[in-house]
Scaffold this motif. Structure first.
Motif, mmCIF file in Angstrom:
data_model
loop_
_atom_site.group_PDB
_atom_site.id
_atom_site.type_symbol
_atom_site.label_atom_id
_atom_site.label_comp_id
_atom_site.label_asym_id
_atom_site.label_seq_id
_atom_site.Cartn_x
_atom_site.Cartn_y
_atom_site.Cartn_z
ATOM 1 N N GLY A 35 -31.948 -48.739 -67.780
ATOM 2 C CA GLY A 35 -33.372 -49.002 -67.944
ATOM 3 C C GLY A 35 -33.946 -49.961 -66.941
ATOM 4 O O GLY A 35 -34.991 -49.731 -66.364
ATOM 5 N N ALA A 36 -33.260 -51.068 -66.708
ATOM 6 C CA ALA A 36 -33.742 -52.093 -65.785
ATOM 7 C C ALA A 36 -32.574 -53.004 -65.441
ATOM 8 O O ALA A 36 -31.670 -53.199 -66.261
ATOM 9 C CB ALA A 36 -34.872 -52.899 -66.417
ATOM 10 N N LYS A 37 -32.618 -53.551 -64.270
ATOM 11 C CA LYS A 37 -31.564 -54.467 -63.837
ATOM 12 C C LYS A 37 -31.428 -55.635 -64.821
ATOM 13 O O LYS A 37 -30.323 -56.045 -65.162
ATOM 14 C CB LYS A 37 -31.877 -54.993 -62.443
ATOM 15 N N TYR A 38 -32.562 -56.140 -65.304
ATOM 16 C CA TYR A 38 -32.542 -57.288 -66.213
ATOM 17 C C TYR A 38 -31.789 -56.983 -67.504
ATOM 18 O O TYR A 38 -31.002 -57.798 -67.979
ATOM 19 C CB TYR A 38 -33.978 -57.736 -66.546
ATOM 20 N N THR A 39 -32.032 -55.831 -68.094
ATOM 21 C CA THR A 39 -31.417 -55.521 -69.390
ATOM 22 C C THR A 39 -30.003 -54.981 -69.268
ATOM 23 O O THR A 39 -29.259 -54.996 -70.246
ATOM 24 C CB THR A 39 -32.278 -54.510 -70.188
ATOM 25 N N LYS A 40 -29.631 -54.524 -68.104
ATOM 26 C CA LYS A 40 -28.310 -53.907 -67.920
ATOM 27 C C LYS A 40 -27.171 -54.799 -68.422
ATOM 28 O O LYS A 40 -26.272 -54.339 -69.117
ATOM 29 C CB LYS A 40 -28.096 -53.559 -66.451
#
Length: 85
Positions: free
Chosen positions: A34-39
């Motif tokens: 989904g996104a680098k942050y949530t990975k």
């Protein structure tokens, strides 16, 4: 419809985004795509969502929420519009 949403990450942080396919987008976050942050902060939980007619409105609201302090974001989460999918 477009959605501005907040996710609670496994470390307690909040992630804000927008999409026109909410369930799909959440599944992408859960899968680490989904996104680098949530990975690296999975699993995530949907804790807040707002619905908009246009992409522009959803993007504008996403930006507004991202400018809020952590405590202001937490107040939004507690206030309303919590949804479970």
């Amino acid at each position: 419809m477009y959605y501005t949403y907040m996710l609670r990450c496994s470390d307690g942080s909040l992630y804000t985004g927008y999409t026109n396919r909410l369930e799909y987008r959440i599944s992408q976050h859960q899968a680490g795509k989904g996104a680098k942050y949530t990975k690296g902060r999975r699993p995530v939980q949907l804790v807040y969502v707002e619905e908009y007619e246009t992409k522009g409105e959803a993007m504008k609201r996403e930006n507004q929420i991202k400018q809020l302090s952590k405590s202001e974001k937490e107040a939004l989460v507690l206030s309303k519009k919590t949804q479970t999918i």
